[in-house]
Design an enzyme around this catalytic site. Structure first.
Site, short mmCIF file in Angstrom:
data_model
loop_
_atom_site.label_atom_id
_atom_site.label_comp_id
_atom_site.label_asym_id
_atom_site.label_seq_id
_atom_site.Cartn_x
_atom_site.Cartn_y
_atom_site.Cartn_z
N HIS A 116 0.81 -1.22 0.00
CA HIS A 116 0.00 0.00 0.00
C HIS A 116 0.85 1.27 0.00
CE1 HIS A 116 0.44 -0.19 4.51
NE2 HIS A 116 0.46 1.12 4.37
N ASP A 146 0.10 -7.65 1.35
CA ASP A 146 0.55 -6.26 1.49
C ASP A 146 2.08 -6.18 1.51
OD1 ASP A 146 0.20 -3.53 1.63
OD2 ASP A 146 0.10 -3.48 3.81
N SER A 219 4.71 2.55 7.89
CA SER A 219 4.32 1.40 7.07
C SER A 219 5.47 0.94 6.19
CB SER A 219 3.13 1.76 6.19
OG SER A 219 1.96 1.94 6.95
#
Length: 476
Positions: A116, A146, A219
């Site tokens: 992402h 992911d 992230s």
């Protein structure tokens, strides 16, 4: 000569000081870990071109409300608001920017991050700890886990050491390095809160839950153990405010590296697949299926011609283990199946009609797109009513074919009674009642009339092509 009171106070002070020193000695020192690992942690920024019609006037994106922020923060955000370049045709073209983190896993420039972070990016820039910037190429990405694998050009780049996520223990100290809100190489620490967590819409990753402070920009960054080894990729947080609230989730490195290896060699990821729809076994379902306690994955639907159907798995089976690995929660099954190679053999323990059985089957390959059985039933055929408070009719031949059913009845009317209380609706298709297959409206009525009282009874229902088991009790 000092008094007894003064002597006692001095002894107590020494003891308290000793306890404080001992407590301090037990806390981990992260300094060496951070010095060793930081050079291999990178900041990742992306640019994505937005159509001119989506651009705003004035040459900049809408400025957020910075009132009340300290000057240093206002200056930081003002510097990082992207400008709007003009397109060759004279119109304005906006470039959306995002920030994330990553880490280098090989000296020749392979970098791991979250999917992402780089999704839909037109340009990916990797900034190293010495502030040099390299343009990255996307080797491959896997939205289901992911995980994304990038490649930058370089020689003898600093790398992280990889650890075994399966060796982690709940309560163990872990540390994260990343770029929250763009602040490069921020370090936070905490403990492992849980392992094997399942999150909504994330069926193939047994997440590591921690209380490490993770915020937007972290992230894709690494999660380290105290040995300085990467054991996870920080991926998600649970939040109601948009910021850290004590619940962070990381992708285990065992999963991430399997994905990375497949992306590097094949450009895509293959996962095992059974071809079933499963649900959790609660207390009432456990009682209705003759289990001592809630455990396992209840098979609510078996897809036609799938691996499970070919291997003899049936609706109503409760899967208790796969290759000798216990299924405690139903979410454990997708993790285990997804980790198997298509074409491999698997053995499972199931409970069927109160008896244990062993099944052997061949694992299939997970389709690119999820398959959902379509079709809805409409009234037709023989009509029946019963003590559950529903009116049902048999499915037509066309409806059975579209739903891939051999039998079953469709609800045409829900009256006052148990059916209304458990949420049944007109259009629901009932295929099993009290562990018995329903092949006609007459069979349904007979089974309904003989249902036990004050005991959990299971019912398999299809709603909009999706199957699930529900339970209820009939009062005296």
């Amino acid at each position: 000569m000092p008094s007894l009171k003064l002597c006692f106070s001095a002894v107590l002070a020494v003891l308290l000081l000793g306890q404080a020193v001992a407590a301090h000695a037990q806390l981990p020192d992260f300094t060496e870990l951070v010095e060793e690992a930081s050079p291999a942690v990178v900041n990742i920024s992306t640019r994505q071109k937005i159509p001119a019609r989506a651009a705003t006037g004035g040459g900049q994106l809408p400025m957020p409300d910075l009132e009340g922020l300290p000057p240093i923060f206002r200056e930081f955000f003002e510097r990082n608001i992207p400008q709007v370049p003009r397109s060759p045709g004279g119109g304005r073209q906006r470039e959306a920017q995002s920030l994330g983190s990553g880490f280098i896993i090989s000296a020749d420039g392979y970098v791991l991050t979250n999917n992402h972070v780089i999704a839909d990016a037109d340009e990916i820039i990797v900034r190293l700890s010495d502030r040099s910037e390299l343009e990255a190429k996307l080797v491959g990405a896997d939205p289901r886990s992911d995980v994304a694998l990038l490649k930058v050009e370089g020689d003898d780049l600093p790398t992280v050491r990889l650890g075994k996520s399966e060796d982690l223990k709940v309560g163990e100290w872990v540390l994260a390095i990343g770029s929250p809100f763009g602040f490069d190489h921020s370090v936070t620490a905490g403990i492992v809160s849980a392992k094997g967590r399942s999150l909504p819409n994330e069926s193939y990753v047994p997440f590591i839950q921690t209380d490490v402070a993770i915020n937007p920009g972290n992230s894709g960054g690494p999660l380290f153990n105290l040995d300085g080894e990467v054991v996870g990729i920080n991926s998600q947080i649970f939040t109601r405010s948009g910021g850290f609230m004590g619940l962070s989730f990381a992708i285990p490195m065992s999963v991430a590296m399997d994905v990375a290896d497949q992306l590097k060699t094949d450009g895509k990821v293959s996962r095992g697949w059974l071809g079933v729809v499963i649900q959790e076994v609660n207390k009432d379902l456990a009682e209705s299926f003759g289990l001592d306690k809630p455990a396992g994955a209840l098979v609510a639907q078996v897809l036609d011609n799938g691996p499970a159907a070919k291997g003899g798995l049936q609706v109503g089976d409760v899967i208790l283990s796969l290759n000798d690995k216990p299924i405690i929660m139903s979410a454990d099954l997708p993790h285990l199946v997804g980790g198997l190679k298509p074409g491999s053999q698997a053995e499972m323990d199931v409970v069927r009609e109160g008896s244990r059985k062993k099944l052997k089957l061949t694992i299939g390959a997970l389709p690119e797109e999820g398959e959902v059985l379509a079709g809805s039933a409409t009234p037709g055929g023989e009509r029946s009513s019963n003590r559950l408070g529903v009116k049902v009719v048999e499915l037509t031949a066309e409806q059975r074919k579209s739903l891939d059913l051999q039998g079953g009845v469709v609800i045409t009317e829900v009256q006052e009674g148990p059916a209304a209380m458990i949420g049944l609706r007109p259009g629901d298709v009932i295929t099993h009642l009290n562990n018995q297959a329903i092949d006609s409206a007459r069979t349904f009525t007979q089974v309904a009339q003989s249902l036990p009282k004050n005991r959990s009874v299971s019912m398999r229902v299809l709603r909009q092509g999706r199957a699930s088991f529900i339970t209820f009790k009939l009062a005296e």
